[in-house]
Scaffold this active site. Structure first.
Site, PDB file in Angstrom:
ATOM      1  N   ASP A  13      -6.011  12.148  -3.458  1.00 31.54           N
ATOM      2  CA  ASP A  13      -6.494  11.382  -2.303  1.00 31.54           C
ATOM      3  C   ASP A  13      -6.798  12.302  -1.112  1.00 31.54           C
ATOM      4  OD1 ASP A  13      -7.148   9.004  -0.997  1.00 31.54           O
ATOM      5  OD2 ASP A  13      -5.296   7.986  -1.572  1.00 31.54           O
ATOM      6  N   ASP A  72     -12.135   1.906   0.073  1.00 30.52           N
ATOM      7  CA  ASP A  72     -11.461   1.099  -0.940  1.00 30.52           C
ATOM      8  C   ASP A  72     -12.132  -0.262  -1.157  1.00 30.52           C
ATOM      9  OD1 ASP A  72      -9.721   3.181  -0.945  1.00 30.52           O
ATOM     10  OD2 ASP A  72      -7.949   2.017  -0.376  1.00 30.52           O
TER      11      ASP A  72
HETATM   12  C1  GLA Z   1      -6.270   5.370  -0.560  1.00 34.28           C
HETATM   13  C2  GLA Z   1      -7.055   5.291  -1.866  1.00 34.28           C
HETATM   14  C3  GLA Z   1      -6.573   4.082  -2.645  1.00 34.28           C
HETATM   15  C4  GLA Z   1      -5.096   4.205  -2.929  1.00 34.28           C
HETATM   16  C5  GLA Z   1      -4.328   4.359  -1.624  1.00 34.28           C
HETATM   17  C6  GLA Z   1      -2.863   4.698  -1.854  1.00 34.28           C
HETATM   18  O1  GLA Z   1      -6.565   4.281   0.262  1.00 34.28           O
HETATM   19  O2  GLA Z   1      -8.424   5.242  -1.617  1.00 34.28           O
HETATM   20  O3  GLA Z   1      -7.304   3.958  -3.856  1.00 34.28           O
HETATM   21  O4  GLA Z   1      -4.863   5.306  -3.757  1.00 34.28           O
HETATM   22  O5  GLA Z   1      -4.880   5.401  -0.822  1.00 34.28           O
HETATM   23  O6  GLA Z   1      -2.150   4.846  -0.664  1.00 34.28           O
END
Ligand code: GLA
Length: 392
Positions: A139, A194
């Protein structure tokens, strides 16, 4: 003088993810509520439900499995939620004939505030290799001042040095256009922020947003030429079965992810899914379109009044076509193959259903819709698709 260039030969592991990865990830449904019990039960369900038989392979724990580092700096899993340790969990997933994935972050902390890999890249890569990890999602939170290309390249090199082939999933949300540089470093890269469990909405958090399925789809424009075997655009994990989409919306979501050659990472509770959810996630014809070995991402060829036409070239001269009705009303189509010749410059393919006769199969009803000598007529409900496979 001999220069020792650490990792100079370390490109990513080749011959992994030659078709879009398929699996499950904990985040969309469970967020930080992860445990070894959940992961074991999910692996059991993947194997027993027909998901594994349909091609789903990776069981991935997302954020919040980690709580700290030991005195040597090695990452420590939550001892309450993962009392048997990550190695035992990986062994369990492997015993089911599945693969095991994990999550970390290029920054000092993960997005959930857990320890990130910054400054511990090799230690973490080494640990993952020891545990038997097969897939790493990496990430991009808490990365102030970091260069994305360098940060992801560093982890890619450390994974290579650790010696275990691990699919490397770049999760920096498209901020630094990873499609321009991700191919040498990883096997898939997120193209957007997301996903959110709705058909066409924005969930605004002030400085950032989650996006509904259609919003994410629109953000894929212009990216298809960057994808191919071993290096995929990732429009984020599936929301099928999480309750925010109607049945036809879930079908449309899954169909479009198949057309995009997107990774198919289920994000629902596999232990408790209804028959409709399972039948969407395991539709063999849709999955075959997603997993087609030539690995060409689909192309939007038309968009009129909320009705989109997408095509995806397949191996053996075959094609998938998906009519997507984004509007609130049903739409009728009358598709005359003679006048709808598609020239795909990128794939160097032409679809001419009049000069080359194809048989048409409806991917969802499994019925034959005749062949391309005749105009294809159909009514598509609101927020639904007609997805067909053309075969010779
Ligand atoms: C980010 C990523 C998500 C998930 C969260 C976890 O937002 O894009 O897909 O992995 O972190 O905290």
């Amino acid at each position: 003088m001999t220069l020792c260039v650490m990792g100079a030969s370390a490109q990513k592991f080749e011959n992994l993810a030659m078709t879009p990865p398929m699996g499950w990830n904990s985040w969309n449904k469970f967020a930080c509520d992860v445990s070894e019990q959940l992961i074991m039960e999910t692996a059991d369900a993947m194997a027993a439900s027909g998901m594994k038989a349909a091609g789903y392979e990776y069981v991935v724990i997302d954020d919040c499995w980690q709580v700290g580092r030991d005195s040597m700096g090695f990452i420590v899993a939550d001892p309450v939620r993962f009392p048997s340790g990550i190695k035992a969990l990986a062994d369990y997933v492997h015993s089911k004939g599945l693969k095991f994935g994990i999550y970390s972050c290029a920054g000092t902390e993960t997005c959930g505030g857990r320890p990130g890999s910054r400054g511990h890249e090799f230690q973490d890569a080494y640990m993952y290799a020891q545990w038997g990890v097969d897939y790493l999602k990496f990430d991009w939170c808490k990365t102030d001042g970091q260069n994305a290309v360098e940060s992801y390249r560093l982890m890619s090199q450390k994974l290579k040095e650790a010696g275990r082939p691990i699919v490397f999933s770049l999760c920096e949300w498209g901020d630094n256009k990873p499609w321009n540089w991700g191919k040498e470093i990883g096997h898939l890269w997120r193209t957007t922020g997301d996903i959110y469990d709705c058909f066409d909405c924005e969930k605004n958090h002030g400085t950032w947003s989650n996006w509904g399925v259609m919003r994410i789809l629109d953000m894929q424009d212009g990216l298809r030429e960057y994808a191919g075997p071993g290096h995929w655009n990732d429009p984020d994990m599936l929301e099928v079965g999480n309750g925010g989409l109607s049945l036809n919306e879930a079908r449309a979501h899954f169909s479009m992810w198949c057309m995009l050659a997107a990774p198919l990472i289920a994000g629902n509770d596999l232990r408790n899914m209804n028959a409709e959810t399972l039948s969407i996630l395991t539709n063999a014809d849709a999955i075959a379109i997603n997993q087609d070995p030539i690995g060409v991402q689909g192309l939007k060829v038309d968009a009129v009044d909320g009705l989109e036409t997408w095509v995806k070239p397949l191996s053996n001269g075959e094609w998938a076509i998906c009519f997507l009705n984004r509007s609130a009303e049903p739409k009728t189509i009358s598709y005359d193959w003679k006048t709808k010749v598609v020239k795909d410059e990128f794939a160097k393919r032409e679809l001419n259903g009049a000069s080359q006769q194809y048989n048409i199969k409806d991917v969802w009803t499994k019925k034959s819709l005749g062949n391309t000598q005749k105009t294809l007529k159909a009514t598509i409900p609101s927020h639904d698709v007609l997805m067909v496979k053309l075969s010779k």
